[in-house]
Design an enzyme around this catalytic site. Structure first.
Site, PDB file in Angstrom:
ATOM      1  N   ALA A  45      41.958  70.999  34.986  1.00 52.86           N
ATOM      2  CA  ALA A  45      40.913  70.990  34.144  1.00 52.86           C
ATOM      3  C   ALA A  45      41.405  70.954  32.683  1.00 52.86           C
ATOM      4  CB  ALA A  45      39.699  71.836  34.373  1.00 52.86           C
ATOM      5  N   GLU A  46      42.030  71.786  32.393  1.00 59.18           N
ATOM      6  CA  GLU A  46      42.638  72.087  31.141  1.00 59.18           C
ATOM      7  C   GLU A  46      44.200  72.042  30.955  1.00 59.18           C
ATOM      8  OE1 GLU A  46      40.528  71.298  28.534  1.00 59.18           O
ATOM      9  OE2 GLU A  46      38.690  71.385  29.212  1.00 59.18           O
ATOM     10  N   THR A  47      44.549  71.658  29.885  1.00 66.86           N
ATOM     11  CA  THR A  47      45.971  72.376  29.578  1.00 66.86           C
ATOM     12  C   THR A  47      45.966  72.762  27.874  1.00 66.86           C
ATOM     13  OG1 THR A  47      47.088  70.608  31.033  1.00 66.86           O
ATOM     14  CG2 THR A  47      48.452  71.396  29.303  1.00 66.86           C
TER      15      THR A  47
END
Length: 260
Positions: A45-47
């Site tokens: 979902a996020e880096t």
């Protein structure tokens, strides 16, 4: 070139629950295109990418498809990495992101996000929203995201939204929420237009959820649960124009990415 990464399950005190985020602590910024490609490669979902600058830790967040202005779970994961991997000695880490100053502090074994409150306004129920969710809607509000109130926790858990319809709505994503049975409130979050069909646990949506439920329940401290498949527990507090969002974090992997 090799880049060190760390994967953390945020809002969880054990592996394979909560919301996974990838964290890179960099010496200098990479090209935007390269950071986006790295985020797409990890397909989480996020880096998060961190660079220490004169004013403090600058942080940027990328989904597999785009850069976003605010992310709670990847900020929590970043603080965990700085504390546990890189030996940050302070009890509070100051971040600078696209949404302004943020911080994460340690509190009783948990990490506590300090984010801006985002009170919502009435939007009104539309046919498109009801069609997208396929459930009876109690209320619809808007802040940074569309927030849809349902009549029960079970309705939130059972909801099977039409992702194609949600992606066409004029909002980055859709929160669904209801009063909880064991927690003060529950929620889920869908953002297919950002490359996230359903986010497991979303810190940033609680910037709007906390003011709403604080007003509804007439209390400043709230317990919350995001009832995705992985699930995650959040400890929430409204403090004026800020919200505090607490949770645990667990390191699950570290390694090196070869670029070029």
């Amino acid at each position: 070139m090799q880049l060190e990464f760390h994967q953390v399950d945020a809002f969880s005190d054990r592996p394979f629950a909560g919301n996974p985020a990838m964290v890179y602590r960099l010496d200098t910024w990479l090209a935007d295109e390269l950071m986006q490609r790295i985020a797409a490669e990890h397909n989480l979902a996020e880096t998060a990418f961190l660079v220490r600058e004169a004013q403090g830790w600058h942080i940027r967040w990328f989904t597999p498809a785009t850069e976003v202005p605010l992310c709670g779970h990847a900020t929590l994961a970043s603080a965990h990495v700085l504390f546990e991997i890189y030996g940050e000695t302070s009890e509070r880490i100051e971040f600078i992101g696209k949404s302004g100053p943020l911080s994460v502090s340690r509190e009783g074994g948990r990490l506590l996000l300090d984010f801006p409150a985002m009170p919502s306004i009435e939007v009104g129920v539309t046919i498109d929203i009801e069609r997208a969710l396929g459930v009876e809607v109690v209320d619809v509000l808007g802040a940074a995201e569309l927030m849809v109130v349902l009549d029960s926790e079970q309705a939130v858990r059972d909801c099977k939204p039409d992702m194609a319809v949600i992606a066409r709505l004029p909002w980055p994503g859709v929160i669904i929420t209801a009063r909880g049975e064991q927690y003060d409130f529950v929620s889920r979050y869908f953002a297919p237009g950002l490359g996230i069909p359903e986010d497991p646990v979303t810190g940033s949506t609680h910037c709007a959820l906390i003011p709403y439920w604080s007003r509804r329940l007439n209390k400043l401290s709230l317990s919350a649960y995001q009832c995705s498949t992985r699930g995650g527990e959040l400890f929430c507090r409204l403090e004026g124009e800020r919200v505090k969002i607490g949770g645990y974090a667990t390191l699950v992997a570290s390694g090196k990415l070869t670029v070029g």
